[in-house]
Scaffold this active site. Structure first.
Site, short mmCIF file in Angstrom:
data_model
loop_
_atom_site.label_atom_id
_atom_site.label_comp_id
_atom_site.label_asym_id
_atom_site.label_seq_id
_atom_site.Cartn_x
_atom_site.Cartn_y
_atom_site.Cartn_z
N HIS A 157 -14.92 -17.76 30.39
CA HIS A 157 -15.62 -18.97 29.90
C HIS A 157 -14.52 -19.98 29.53
CE1 HIS A 157 -18.66 -21.51 28.44
NE2 HIS A 157 -19.11 -20.85 27.40
N GLN A 189 -15.06 -23.17 27.25
CA GLN A 189 -15.18 -22.82 25.84
C GLN A 189 -13.80 -22.53 25.26
OE1 GLN A 189 -18.29 -22.41 23.91
NE2 GLN A 189 -16.74 -22.60 22.34
N ASP A 234 -17.89 -13.18 19.16
CA ASP A 234 -18.90 -13.61 20.13
C ASP A 234 -20.06 -12.62 20.00
OD1 ASP A 234 -20.28 -14.64 22.31
OD2 ASP A 234 -18.82 -14.01 23.83
N CYS A 239 -18.25 -19.03 19.58
CA CYS A 239 -18.66 -19.95 20.64
C CYS A 239 -20.13 -20.35 20.51
CB CYS A 239 -18.40 -19.31 22.01
SG CYS A 239 -19.16 -17.69 22.21
N ARG A 268 -16.98 -29.43 22.77
CA ARG A 268 -17.26 -29.11 24.17
C ARG A 268 -17.42 -30.40 24.96
NH1 ARG A 268 -19.71 -24.26 25.43
NH2 ARG A 268 -19.40 -24.93 27.58
N1 CP Z 1 -21.12 -21.54 23.88
C1 CP Z 1 -21.92 -21.79 24.94
O1 CP Z 1 -21.51 -21.78 26.09
O2 CP Z 1 -23.21 -22.06 24.59
P1 CP Z 1 -24.47 -22.17 25.58
O3 CP Z 1 -24.70 -20.78 26.14
O4 CP Z 1 -25.58 -22.62 24.70
O5 CP Z 1 -24.16 -23.13 26.67
N1 NVA Z 2 -20.37 -13.81 25.91
C1 NVA Z 2 -21.53 -14.67 25.81
C2 NVA Z 2 -21.11 -16.09 25.68
C3 NVA Z 2 -22.24 -17.08 25.49
C4 NVA Z 2 -21.78 -18.49 25.38
C5 NVA Z 2 -22.41 -14.48 27.03
O1 NVA Z 2 -21.87 -14.37 28.14
O2 NVA Z 2 -23.63 -14.39 26.88
#
Ligand code: CP
Ligand code: NVA
Length: 315
Positions: free
Chosen positions: A128, A131, A231, A271, A299
């Site tokens: 990600h 993020q 997370d 996040c 973001r």
């Molecule tokens: N942190 C993040 O990516 O949030 P969303 O899943 O809401 O986009």
């Molecule tokens: N690790 C989490 C991050 C969400 C922003 C997921 O992949 O669901």
């Protein structure tokens, strides 16, 4: 063609440029219309749920003078068997860039390979990076207030602790991005949740050393940390393992007792979305050490800087 599929798709020097540009965009927001994406249309394609990413990219493309085209993957012929390659080729005839949130990271790579426009990773099962970059920007704002040109330097040598699901996309992004930016990353999670072969292979491909540490002891990871991160314990797509994960990860909840082992000046970051009472206590989420909503806001600014950078690189 430049893409942003992983942290190392930007060199450390480019990352520093993106930080400075994001700070400028943040300070100047609303004062002048952006033009970095003028006359451009960018697709935002989601295979998974999203609140922050969806809205911040849509608003971000708009604020840079472009048209955001929201695409729910379920509504495309892709969901009825059209190939990723053909989808990428066709959409490249209409659009100037693509932001994609998906399951397999390979889909992003294939899209980037087959299309003729920049592709941005808005989260995959593997990484990600938008993020992670935002998180580092948010931390640097605190370490070097008012000096965006020093943001990258201010991160070097800092210790961050990552607790809980140490095998998830966010943890992988800390492993890769931490090595690239010179940030010490101490992970603590259950045995069996060590960073896997795929992220270690990525470090190797990027010529980066394995600078992260992994422990099953949360106290050891948190000690003397400048920032403590967690997370969700059940990432999107892992719902079948929910009961087992909630039990295994219990000792890694970031609560006031654990956070007290970090430096007194340490920040708490997440996040989001958060599950209070699971990976983090409600008390820590609401504490003065928590900078979760700065992360969420940033973001927008950091992603705008990334999009502008990719558009400029294309010429
Ligand atoms: N942190 C993040 O990516 O949030 P969303 O899943 O809401 O986009
Ligand atoms: N690790 C989490 C991050 C969400 C922003 C997921 O992949 O669901």
């Amino acid at each position: 063609m430049r893409h942003f599929l992983k942290e190392t798709d930007l060199s450390p020097a480019e990352t520093a440029q993106v930080f400075a540009a994001a700070a400028g965009l943040k300070a100047g927001r609303g004062r002048a219309a952006g033009s970095a994406l003028a006359q451009q249309s960018w697709g935002l394609m989601f295979f998974k749920k999203s609140t922050r990413t969806r809205v911040s990219f849509q608003v971000g493309v708009h604020e840079l003078g472009g048209l955001p085209v929201m695409l729910n993957a379920d509504d495309l012929q892709l969901s009825r068997g059209e190939t990723v390659a053909d989808t990428a080729r066709v959409l490249s005839r209409y659009l100037h860039g693509m932001v994609i949130r998906c399951h397999e990271h390979g889909l992003l790579e294939e899209f980037a390979r087959c299309g003729t426009m920049p592709v941005v990773n808005a989260l995959s099962d593997f990484l990600h990076p938008c993020q992670f970059l935002t998180d580092m920007f948010t931390l640097a704002e605190r370490f070097a207030p008012g000096r965006p040109d020093q943001y990258a330097a201010a991160l070097k040598g800092r210790k961050v602790a990552f607790l809980g699901d140490t095998a998830c996309n966010m943890a992988n992004s800390f492993v890769l991005g931490g090595a690239a930016l010179g940030v010490e990353v101490a992970l603590a999670g259950p045995a069996g949740y060590e960073p896997g072969a795929a992220i270690r292979a990525q470090l190797q491909r990027d010529g980066l050393p394995e600078t992260f540490s992994f422990s099953t002891d949360p106290a050891a990871a948190v000690r003397d940390a400048d920032m403590v991160y967690t997370d969700v314990w059940v990432s999107m797509g892992m719902e079948a393992e929910k009961a087992e994960r909630l039990k295994l990860m219990q000792p890694y909840q970031v609560n006031a007792r654990l956070l007290a082992l970090a430096k007194p000046s340490a920040y708490f970051m997440h996040c989001l979305p958060a599950h209070p009472g699971e990976e983090v206590s409600a008390e820590v989420l609401a504490s003065p050490q928590s900078i979760i909503f700065d992360q969420a806001e940033n973001r927008l600014h950091v992603q705008k800087a990334i999009l502008a950078h990719l558009a400029a690189a294309r010429g």
